[in-house]
Design an enzyme around this catalytic site. Structure first.
Site, PDB file in Angstrom:
ATOM      1  N   HIS A 169      42.524  42.586  49.415  1.00 39.42           N
ATOM      2  CA  HIS A 169      42.155  43.059  48.084  1.00 39.42           C
ATOM      3  C   HIS A 169      43.145  42.545  47.035  1.00 39.42           C
ATOM      4  CE1 HIS A 169      41.108  46.835  45.461  1.00 39.42           C
ATOM      5  NE2 HIS A 169      40.704  45.710  44.913  1.00 39.42           N
TER       6      HIS A 169
ATOM      7  N   GLU B 158      42.577  38.889  46.486  1.00 34.96           N
ATOM      8  CA  GLU B 158      41.410  38.667  45.621  1.00 34.96           C
ATOM      9  C   GLU B 158      41.809  38.710  44.151  1.00 34.96           C
ATOM     10  OE1 GLU B 158      38.471  41.360  43.407  1.00 34.96           O
ATOM     11  OE2 GLU B 158      38.485  41.915  45.526  1.00 34.96           O
ATOM     12  N   HIS B 159      42.654  39.668  43.785  1.00 31.15           N
ATOM     13  CA  HIS B 159      43.119  39.778  42.397  1.00 31.15           C
ATOM     14  C   HIS B 159      44.078  38.645  42.039  1.00 31.15           C
ATOM     15  CE1 HIS B 159      42.055  44.037  41.048  1.00 31.15           C
ATOM     16  NE2 HIS B 159      41.496  43.931  42.240  1.00 31.15           N
TER      17      HIS B 159
ATOM     18  N   GLU C 239      44.150  51.344  41.347  1.00 34.26           N
ATOM     19  CA  GLU C 239      42.716  51.348  41.671  1.00 34.26           C
ATOM     20  C   GLU C 239      42.465  52.150  42.947  1.00 34.26           C
ATOM     21  OE1 GLU C 239      39.157  48.308  43.094  1.00 34.26           O
ATOM     22  OE2 GLU C 239      41.067  47.488  42.423  1.00 34.26           O
TER      23      GLU C 239
END
Length: 987
Positions: free
Chosen positions: A76, A79-80, A172
């Site tokens: 994750h 991905e950012h 998040e």
């Protein structure tokens, strides 16, 4: 491909080699008027699927199998981070910068349990290759620098003398893990797949995220983002050869094949079931009674077995798909819970698929009874057989879903990818999934032998020992306990820090701030120009039909599907009934009629339609700015062959509703309440904006009453102590709403489909209208609703570790000359100011500005935000930023591109027609839309400055604020804002 020639790619066939790509499969997809090509890159073994058709909304995606070894959120965070600059485009944020420089219809990135995907869609060829260039460089050649990792992943910083964790993904996931549905889904994966990657939280566990190192992130990228582990996908009307040449030149020619070692092995099966208990945080002021979720989950088929996946998908529809489905009905009729548990249904996404079902809002002591209900239903179905009508309805639903072209929630090209990507990534056959007719024929042959689905139940449920009986329990001390543990941990870290380490933390924070605040030249990024924007707006005109009916007829290419829409004005409804309208809409098609009970209606809907139901709408008229227009819309769709049946059902619902089944009414009320409660943390930004906006107009007031926190409070009040007397009173209210609105003079209709289906609809529509009461008045008028006199400055507490912060103020609507400038200002604020201050610096998942052309309201919002007071300060300072003129002509151009991207977003033929119908209802003419776009395309920076000075005033008495967060966070924020605290409430 013997039937037709693909005119986009003439002559291409299996075995052809294009550059270094070999076509290993080709086929005609007749059902969706497309051609399929599957390729493999000879040099790197990269996989590629292309779907060619006449769709101008072209799609690209590159995906990688990402197989995390722990719960640090490595996939994750990667991905950012890859979207924070690359070799060719070494700017701070090329991804968000390209949103400004593009006419994309979709741009995003997804992290799933075992894959990461980077998709986009656009209608513009130049834009397609601009975006493709940036996406390829970001995925394969990212910089992954340390400061970007700290910004997007996690970092330590000092706030005064206090050490804190920051990071976008960190915050998040704090927000995600505040949501019971997320906790349940991830906990089931952990329980059911203990021996492979799915036992890890791929998004990241906030307690584990800080252990991820920058070097681990770099190593993860090196192996997982290699072409040998990649899956390319393109869709649309552009030539395949051009795509392949571009990808070969920019990326694949620079790599050699490797073994990425990303295969996910099948989870070893158990010889006995397991029982698991997990916990989720519940606010101390909430009642913990009946707040458990209890479900049973089974490991089922291999994802590569397309026939078994199809069969289990149908079995899900049979068992749980609608109110008549036996397992859903038995669970809901038990009265033990309010709704099916989160994660209920068949999940075909992992290497081994899974099936789960249970109930939410139950007592912990109900576990054995719920398990008994599930087992009894399954055993009885095997023993007594499944009603063939349920099987036929399930097959019809799958046929409808495969036939309908829809761009909700993603463009159709991306939705199509989602259908087959799971099996493709794990070595299955994508073509077999798309050509499901072969499996459907096989299924029908197996069904002729008898007991097919009964045997499936026996195999995958009753005889399956790989089963978890799962309980999710509320813990009112959990949030405070975890917060305290974090504080203790941080204090321990702080105590052990050397002076050199403290200096490095401060040095990194300073360097990151300098980076975030630095201006940079993004001209290196490709861009479109205003000349690339089509000057016209897309419009759909009704067909000419020789009828006197109050209907508009839209002849559209809908691939054999017929669409029905009607609207009923509700402005004259009494004030006492008005708050009940949303529940009336929810329950209308689920409650049964005088002719059929709710299970029979559910079966008819599933057998003959693709869905039928009501929704409550409140809008603002364009031709009379400020007038509130509330109405109920009734929408349905069916295959052309079922048009007559659908009209029969519509007629029965409109004239035969009765709400007489009180136990069913109670079930629906509790189900509706549970659905609303689960949405608060998931869509907290929308609820916060609604709260802040509610006193600016009658439209916003009614919107909050119907779909905001006040609707939830209304339903909570109604559902307390639901005895028969109270239920009968509610049932009568439902009948009164229906009698008031469903009358001849109060309904307008829109029919969408191909010509034969439209002509067939005239007689049954005339029959429906004739059967309605004549009615007393036209309800398409403003309701007698007055907004509150004070603008709120409020905080609303719920179970959330993060915040949703909203601010709203009045501007002017679309007809005003300043409206185009305000649209552009919203994009400039979001991309140039709020993104930097709230996301990059503040660590929230997102910050945004929204200008509503319909009523002229301007709103600022944040999503999964670790701050409240600081964010409100940023909102206050946004006025200074937008009035300062710290943006140039290029920035204005980019903002215009963004607004035009929204305007020109494509619709399916059916949706385009329905939108035209609603625009006509609201008085929004095509001429007004053209005028707005023309003004937008000639907008200058000076006009932006003038509008900014006019509407962005520092007078807080004209601004409204609402925050949704945890109680402790709200109290802490008020300590920082003693001069202007929030008035606190509980949701």
């Amino acid at each position: 491909m013997n039937t037709l020639e693909d005119h986009n790619n003439p002559g291409l066939k299996k075995g052809d080699i294009i550059l270094d790509f070999k076509i290993i499969k080709s086929a005609q997809l007749k059902e969706i008027n497309s051609f399929y090509y599957e390729l493999e890159h000879i040099g790197t073994r990269a996989k590629y699927v292309h779907i060619s058709n006449d769709d101008t909304e072209n799609t690209f995606s590159v995906a990688f199998k990402t197989v995390p070894w722990d719960s640090t959120g490595v996939a994750h965070i990667l991905e950012h981070t890859v979207l924070c600059g690359s070799q060719k485009f070494p700017v701070r944020d090329p991804f968000f910068s390209m949103i400004k420089r593009s006419l994309n219809t979709f741009m995003n990135a997804f992290t799933a349990s075992d894959w990461t995907m980077y998709p986009f869609s656009t209608q513009n060829k130049k834009d397609f290759y601009n975006l493709l260039d940036v996406y390829l460089d970001a995925a394969f050649f990212p910089n992954i620098d340390l400061l970007s990792f700290k910004q997007e992943g996690h970092r330590l910083e000092f706030e005064g003398n206090k050490l804190v964790y920051k990071g976008v993904v960190y915050n998040e996931m704090k927000g995600a893990m505040s949501s019971p549905d997320q906790v349940l889904r991830r906990s089931i994966l952990k329980a059911l797949y203990p021996d492979n990657t799915y036992s890890n939280n791929s998004g990241g566990d906030p307690a584990v995220i800080p252990s991820l190192t920058h070097q681990q992130l770099v190593e993860f990228h090196k192996r997982h983002y290699h072409p040998s582990n990649s899956f390319f996908y393109t869709y649309g009307n552009m030539p395949l050869k051009d795509h392949l040449a571009f990808i070969q030149e920019k990326t694949l020619s620079r790599f050699q094949a490797i073994d990425p070692k990303t295969d996910v092995r099948s989870q070893p099966r158990w010889n006995k079931p397991e029982t698991v208990i997990e916990f989720y945080p519940l606010a101390p002021n909430e009642d913990p009674g009946k707040k458990c979720q209890i479900c049973t989950a089974w490991l089922t088929s291999d994802i590569k077995d397309s026939f078994e996946v199809l069969s289990l998908s149908l079995l899900e529809e049979i068992l749980l798909g609608n109110s008549a489905s036996p397992l859903r009905k038995a669970l809901m009729d038990s009265g033990l819970g309010t709704a099916l548990s989160d994660a209920s249904g068949f999940s075909p996404d992992n290497r081994d698929t899974m099936f789960a079902c249970g109930l939410k809002d139950v007592e912990e002591s109900s576990g054995s009874e719920i398990e008994k209900i599930i087992n009894n239903v399954l055993e009885n179905l095997v023993k007594e057989g499944i009603d063939t009508r349920l099987i036929d309805a399930a097959i019809h639903q799958m046929e409808f879903q495969r036939k309908e072209v829809s761009n909700v929630p993603y463009p159709y090209g991306i939705k199509l990818l989602m259908v087959f990507c799971g099996t493709w990534f794990h070595g299955g056959d994508p073509l077999r999934v798309l050509e499901f007719d072969e499996d459907l024929h096989h299924l029908r042959d197996e069904m002729k032998k008898g007991r097919f689905f009964e045997n499936l139940i026996q195999k995958y449920f009753l005889d399956n020992k790989h089963k978890v009986v799962f309980t999710l329990k509320p813990d009112q001390a959990m949030a405070q306990k975890e917060a305290a543990e974090f504080e203790i941990g941080l204090k321990a870290i702080a105590a052990e820090l050397t002076d050199k380490e403290k200096e490095q933390i401060n040095k990194d924070a300073k360097a990151l701030k300098i980076l975030q605040e630095s201006s940079e030249d993004i001209s290196i990024l490709p861009t479109l120009e205003l000349e690339d924007i089509p000057p016209m707006v897309k419009s759909v005109l009704p067909a000419s039909m020789d009828t006197s009916l109050p209907a508009q007829w839209y002849e559209q290419p809908t691939s054999g599907i017929f669409y029905y829409t009607s609207v009923a004005g509700i402005g004259t409804l009494s004030a006492s009934l008005m708050p009940l309208v949303p529940f009336f809409c929810y329950a209308f098609s689920k409650s049964g009629t005088r002719k059929h009970d709710y299970t029979e209606i559910a079966r008819l809907l599933s057998t003959y339609t693709g869905g039928l139901g009501l929704s409550a709408n409140v809008r603002t008229r364009y031709e009379d700015p400020g007038e509130c227009l509330p109405f109920i819309s009734f929408s349905g769709k069916c295959l052309n062959r079922n048009e007559e049946k659908m009209f029969e059902i519509i007629s029965e619902l409109l004239t035969g509703f009765n709400f007489a089944d009180l136990p069913r009414l109670k079930t629906l009320l509790l189900e509706y309440r549970a659905s609303m409660e689960s949405m608060i943390v998931r869509n907290g930004h929308s609820y916060a904006i609604s709260l802040a906006s509610r006193n600016f107009s009658a439209t916003r007031t009614l919107s909050e009453i119907w779909s905001g926190v006040h609707q939830l409070k209304t339903i909570k009040e109604i559902t307390d102590n639901l005895d028969n007397k109270k239920l009968e009173s509610i049932a009568q209210d439902m009948r009164n709403i229906g009698k008031h609105v469903f009358t001849q003079k109060n309904m307008k209709f829109a029919l969408v489909g191909e010509s034969p289906a439209l002509f067939t609809a005239v007689a049954p529509l005339n029959s429906i209208i004739s059967s309605l009461d004549s009615g007393k008045s036209n309800g398409f008028t403003a309701p007698d609703i007055k907004p509150g006199t004070e603008l709120p400055r409020e905080g609303w507490s719920t179970s959330s570790a993060v915040s949703f912060v909203a601010k709203a103020f009045e501007a002017v609507p679309m007809g005003h000359e300043d409206a185009p400038a305000l649209s552009v200002i919203s994009k400039i604020l979001r991309s140039m100011y709020l993104h930097r201050e709230i996301r990059e610096k503040g660590g929230a998942y997102g910050g945004f500005a929204v200008y509503n052309k319909e009523d002229g309201l301007f709103c600022l919002g944040s999503y999964r935000d670790p701050h409240i007071a600081a964010t409100l300060k940023i909102y206050d300072n946004s006025s200074d930023f937008i009035k300062s003129g710290e943006y140039n002509d290029e920035d204005v151009k980019e903002a215009i591109l963004q607004v035009c991207s929204d305007i020109d977003k494509p619709d399916t033929p059916a949706n385009a027609a329905k939108k035209a119908f609603f625009r006509d209802l609201m008085g929004l003419t095509d001429e007004a839309r053209k005028k707005f776009k023309a003004q937008l395309l000639t907008l200058k920076r000076e006009q932006i400055m003038t509008a900014a000075a006019k509407y962005f005033e520092p007078d807080r008495s004209k601004q409204a604020v609402a925050v949704i967060s945890g109680e402790e966070q709200l109290k802490a924020a008020n300590e920082k804002m003693k001069h202007s605290p929030l008035k606190l409430y509980q949701i």
